[in-house]
Design an enzyme around this catalytic site. Structure first.
Site, PDB file in Angstrom:
ATOM      1  N   HIS A   5      35.708  41.372  93.759  1.00  0.00           N
ATOM      2  CA  HIS A   5      35.727  40.955  92.402  1.00  0.00           C
ATOM      3  C   HIS A   5      36.427  42.142  91.308  1.00  0.00           C
ATOM      4  O   HIS A   5      36.583  41.710  90.666  1.00  0.00           O
ATOM      5  CB  HIS A   5      34.202  40.730  91.667  1.00  0.00           C
ATOM      6  CG  HIS A   5      33.400  40.198  90.530  1.00  0.00           C
ATOM      7  ND1 HIS A   5      33.829  40.988  89.368  1.00  0.00           N
ATOM      8  CD2 HIS A   5      33.248  38.576  89.965  1.00  0.00           C
ATOM      9  CE1 HIS A   5      33.044  39.961  87.943  1.00  0.00           C
ATOM     10  NE2 HIS A   5      33.346  38.685  88.879  1.00  0.00           N
TER      11      HIS A   5
ATOM     12  N   GLU B 219      39.842  41.514  88.691  1.00  0.00           N
ATOM     13  CA  GLU B 219      39.114  41.714  87.581  1.00  0.00           C
ATOM     14  C   GLU B 219      39.222  43.283  87.305  1.00  0.00           C
ATOM     15  O   GLU B 219      39.293  43.440  86.386  1.00  0.00           O
ATOM     16  CB  GLU B 219      37.475  40.886  87.552  1.00  0.00           C
ATOM     17  CG  GLU B 219      37.930  39.400  87.136  1.00  0.00           C
ATOM     18  CD  GLU B 219      36.553  38.412  86.253  1.00  0.00           C
ATOM     19  OE1 GLU B 219      35.795  40.129  85.974  1.00  0.00           O
ATOM     20  OE2 GLU B 219      36.716  37.761  86.720  1.00  0.00           O
TER      21      GLU B 219
ATOM     22  N   HIS C 182      34.810  32.080  92.469  1.00  0.00           N
ATOM     23  CA  HIS C 182      36.277  33.457  92.873  1.00  0.00           C
ATOM     24  C   HIS C 182      36.754  32.901  94.888  1.00  0.00           C
ATOM     25  O   HIS C 182      38.090  32.525  94.378  1.00  0.00           O
ATOM     26  CB  HIS C 182      35.708  34.846  93.188  1.00  0.00           C
ATOM     27  CG  HIS C 182      35.452  34.903  91.743  1.00  0.00           C
ATOM     28  ND1 HIS C 182      36.421  35.136  90.307  1.00  0.00           N
ATOM     29  CD2 HIS C 182      34.139  35.674  90.872  1.00  0.00           C
ATOM     30  CE1 HIS C 182      36.009  35.374  89.377  1.00  0.00           C
ATOM     31  NE2 HIS C 182      34.531  35.823  89.276  1.00  0.00           N
TER      32      HIS C 182
ATOM     33  N   VAL D  88      28.614  36.808  98.542  1.00  0.00           N
ATOM     34  CA  VAL D  88      28.929  34.680  98.972  1.00  0.00           C
ATOM     35  C   VAL D  88      30.503  34.701  99.085  1.00  0.00           C
ATOM     36  O   VAL D  88      30.688  34.922  98.186  1.00  0.00           O
ATOM     37  CB  VAL D  88      27.725  34.047  97.687  1.00  0.00           C
ATOM     38  CG1 VAL D  88      28.266  32.834  97.807  1.00  0.00           C
ATOM     39  CG2 VAL D  88      26.875  34.464  97.663  1.00  0.00           C
TER      40      VAL D  88
ATOM     41  N   GLU E 103      25.732  44.768  86.267  1.00  0.00           N
ATOM     42  CA  GLU E 103      24.489  44.396  86.297  1.00  0.00           C
ATOM     43  C   GLU E 103      23.465  44.994  87.152  1.00  0.00           C
ATOM     44  O   GLU E 103      22.127  44.917  87.193  1.00  0.00           O
ATOM     45  CB  GLU E 103      25.272  43.266  87.639  1.00  0.00           C
ATOM     46  CG  GLU E 103      25.116  42.192  86.987  1.00  0.00           C
ATOM     47  CD  GLU E 103      25.622  40.755  88.128  1.00  0.00           C
ATOM     48  OE1 GLU E 103      25.073  40.842  88.281  1.00  0.00           O
ATOM     49  OE2 GLU E 103      26.558  39.821  87.354  1.00  0.00           O
TER      50      GLU E 103
END
Length: 329
Positions: A213, A244, A277, A273, A156
């Protein structure tokens, strides 16, 4: 008598002509409420004072003009969890606003699904990156500072960097700030922030487990690096896993069993945040959640839905990265 009357009439005619001519001249020149000529002269007379102004205030005035042309854009993935968004992403944005009061600070999200959900559910309009950049161009900003709240230099972050390249001709200058975990100093600051936040649990019988994440990008190595640096700093009761990627939950469970000293596990997201998840994959009651899995292994589990953005030490890192971006210009 006739001569006297004729003389009087002639005098009256002269006075009448003079009076009309005076009235017409005043109306044509300027209205009665205009500043009298002597007051105008008094205000404009001190030419020396006006000439001295650039020596005393010109630089500040120029700086204000430059600051007015500069925008800080804070870019986040986003979340549909309103409470967490306000105290995490909102806290980071507020810290940047307070650190740089001369610059307007705007928000953009990268997750279009979240943007659409917020618009439909809450009537909340948030720009995606393209919309935010187009608006900045339309509003006439010349210098753009972009500070992402990303954890790492991952996919990203690279997408954001690529999009900014497409706008290079629209701005005089563009600077992209670094993500949270970039330098050794960043790791040290993050470790200081999270261990201070959880120190009450570090009793030797409790494992503090952070859920990240994870990404398929090479930058996923930050999680292994974080684990290594935590251990090297003496925080041996802290463990890091990902949803993941690697380290996996299985890796974490194996490490906890090998230690053989833990009765309790405290779960907390290693994410800015506490969103989907954290609420579901980490703290949910589903069969494959981290909470359920660890309880099945015999551990008492406490879930803390506390995003990194809530910690002042984390916000300060983003402020420092914003300052570095500004300095780079």
């Amino acid at each position: 008598m006739k001569r006297k009357m004729a003389g009087l009439l002639a005098a009256l005619m002269v006075l009448g002509v003079t009076g009309c001519g005076g009235n017409n001249q005043q109306t044509a020149a300027e209205p009665e409420e205009q500043v009298p000529a002597e007051e105008e002269t008094t205000e404009t007379e001190p030419v020396e004072t006006e000439a001295e102004e650039p020596d005393t205030g010109g630089e500040a005035e120029e700086a204000q003009t430059q600051e007015g042309d500069t925008l800080v854009l804070v870019v986040s993935f986003g979340t549909s969890y309103n409470d967490s968004r306000d105290i995490t992403i909102g806290a980071i944005e507020k810290s940047i606003e307070e650190a740089f009061p001369s610059y307007p600070v705007r928000r953009a999200f990268t997750a279009q699904t979240i943007i659409d959900k917020l618009a439909e559910r809450d009537g909340l309009e948030i720009d995606n990156v393209t919309q935010a950049l187009d608006r900045a161009v339309a509003d006439g900003f010349k210098t753009l500072i972009v500070q992402p709240t990303h954890l790492m230099n991952g996919l990203e972050y690279m997408d954001l960097a690529d999009e900014l390249k497409e706008y290079e001709s629209d701005f005089d200058k563009i600077a992209l700030g670094e993500p949270l975990l970039t330098s050794d100093a960043d790791y040290e600051a993050v470790i200081a922030a999270i261990t201070e936040d959880t120190k009450e649990y570090d009793d030797g019988e409790t494992a503090i487990v952070y859920m990240g994440h994870g990404t398929e990008a090479e930058s996923n190595q930050i999680y292994a690096s974080m684990q290594e640096k935590l251990t090297a700093a003496g925080y041996t009761n802290y463990f890091v896993g990902t949803v993941e990627a690697e380290p996996t939950l299985d890796d974490v469970v194996q490490a906890l069993k090998e230690a053989g000293t833990y009765k309790k596990v405290v779960l907390q997201p290693l994410m800015v945040v506490a969103g989907d998840h954290a609420n579901n994959d980490m703290a949910g009651d589903e069969e494959d959640s981290w909470k359920t899995t660890l309880e099945a292994e015999g551990f008492e589990v406490e879930s803390r839905l506390r995003g990194l953005g809530e910690l002042s030490g984390i916000c300060e890192i983003y402020v420092q990265h914003t300052q570095a971006a500004i300095d780079s210009l």
